[in-house]
Enzyme design. Structure first.
Site, PDB file in Angstrom:
ATOM      1  N   GLY A 177       0.158 -14.630   2.015  1.00 31.32           N
ATOM      2  CA  GLY A 177       1.091 -14.338   3.106  1.00 31.32           C
ATOM      3  C   GLY A 177       1.826 -13.042   2.905  1.00 31.32           C
ATOM      4  N   SER A 178       1.655 -12.077   3.813  1.00 29.06           N
ATOM      5  CA  SER A 178       2.197 -10.752   3.554  1.00 29.06           C
ATOM      6  C   SER A 178       2.177  -9.891   4.811  1.00 29.06           C
ATOM      7  CB  SER A 178       1.387 -10.079   2.433  1.00 29.06           C
ATOM      8  OG  SER A 178       0.001 -10.133   2.753  1.00 29.06           O
ATOM      9  N   ARG A 179       2.438  -8.594   4.612  1.00 21.21           N
ATOM     10  CA  ARG A 179       2.496  -7.642   5.713  1.00 21.21           C
ATOM     11  C   ARG A 179       1.824  -6.350   5.263  1.00 21.21           C
ATOM     12  NH1 ARG A 179       6.870  -6.545   9.829  1.00 21.21           N
ATOM     13  NH2 ARG A 179       7.075  -4.304  10.138  1.00 21.21           N
TER      14      ARG A 179
END
Length: 213
Positions: A177-179
């Site tokens: 989960g990240s950007r």
């Protein structure tokens, strides 16, 4: 599955397998959650091959996920000027490999410690742990930032400064989960909208004003 990608999960697999074996020794049914987590870990670290289009003006997404932001923003590390930023949120169900948005040379790579806010929060771009990359092809420079999230706690880089990468080539990944953000020249034509789902190394997110050379 790619061995390079699976190696990033070696300690996760080791812990899950050990716990599953202990629970299974106690009672076979008790091992089922561990088996499920092992299968999910294989799923998370999947790394499918992608083929980028040959159009030299096309910029491909650096990550899988959903476009959550398209804005003009001053880029202060490499270009030191106003650029167009496309931000992509990666959920725990997305492929987390990062890919080069264009063919070129890696000219910059720098890691920054920080917090672990939810990657959908715009503040995450400023305060979260991150790693900045820059790719240059001729007079064109694109900047990519890997940003951790509330669950993602590890940024991995496989390429190094001086490497020549193909468009869509893997250069790193973020775990859980990240950007990922890509900074583009102001005169680029953005070809995605907020809410669009993109595939790293495959979906065209922008077109450069002219062919890079």
């Amino acid at each position: 599955m790619r061995l390079q990608t699976l190696r990033e999960a070696r300690w996760i697999f080791a812990v899950l397998i050990a716990i599953t074996l202990v629970l299974g020794w106690w009672h076979p049914v008790a091992s089922l959650p561990g088996v499920a987590l092992i299968l999910y870990t294989f799923y998370f670290f999947r790394d499918p091959d992608r083929e980028a289009l040959g159009d030299p003006t096309a910029v491909v997404a650096p990550a899988d996920g959903v476009v959550v932001e398209i804005i003009e923003k001053t880029e202060t590390e490499v270009v030191n000027g106003t650029m167009r930023r496309v931000a992509i949120f990666l959920s725990v169900l997305d492929v987390h490999t990062n890919r080069a948005p264009m063919e070129g040379e890696v000219i910059y790579r720098k890691h920054y410690p920080g917090k672990f806010l939810d990657a959908r929060n715009p503040e995450a771009s400023v305060v979260n742990e991150s790693q900045t990359w820059a790719f240059r092809n001729g007079a064109t420079t694109l900047v990519v930032r890997q940003i951790t999230g509330a669950i993602a706690r590890r940024i991995v880089g496989w390429s190094k400064v001086g490497d020549r990468v193909a468009k869509g080539e893997r250069f790193g990944m973020i775990r859980f989960g990240s950007r990922t953000e890509v900074y583009l020249p102001l005169d680029s034509e953005i070809t995605v909208r907020r809410g669009d789902r993109v595939k790293g190394g495959e979906t065209i997110v922008a077109r450069l004003p002219k062919e890079v050379s």
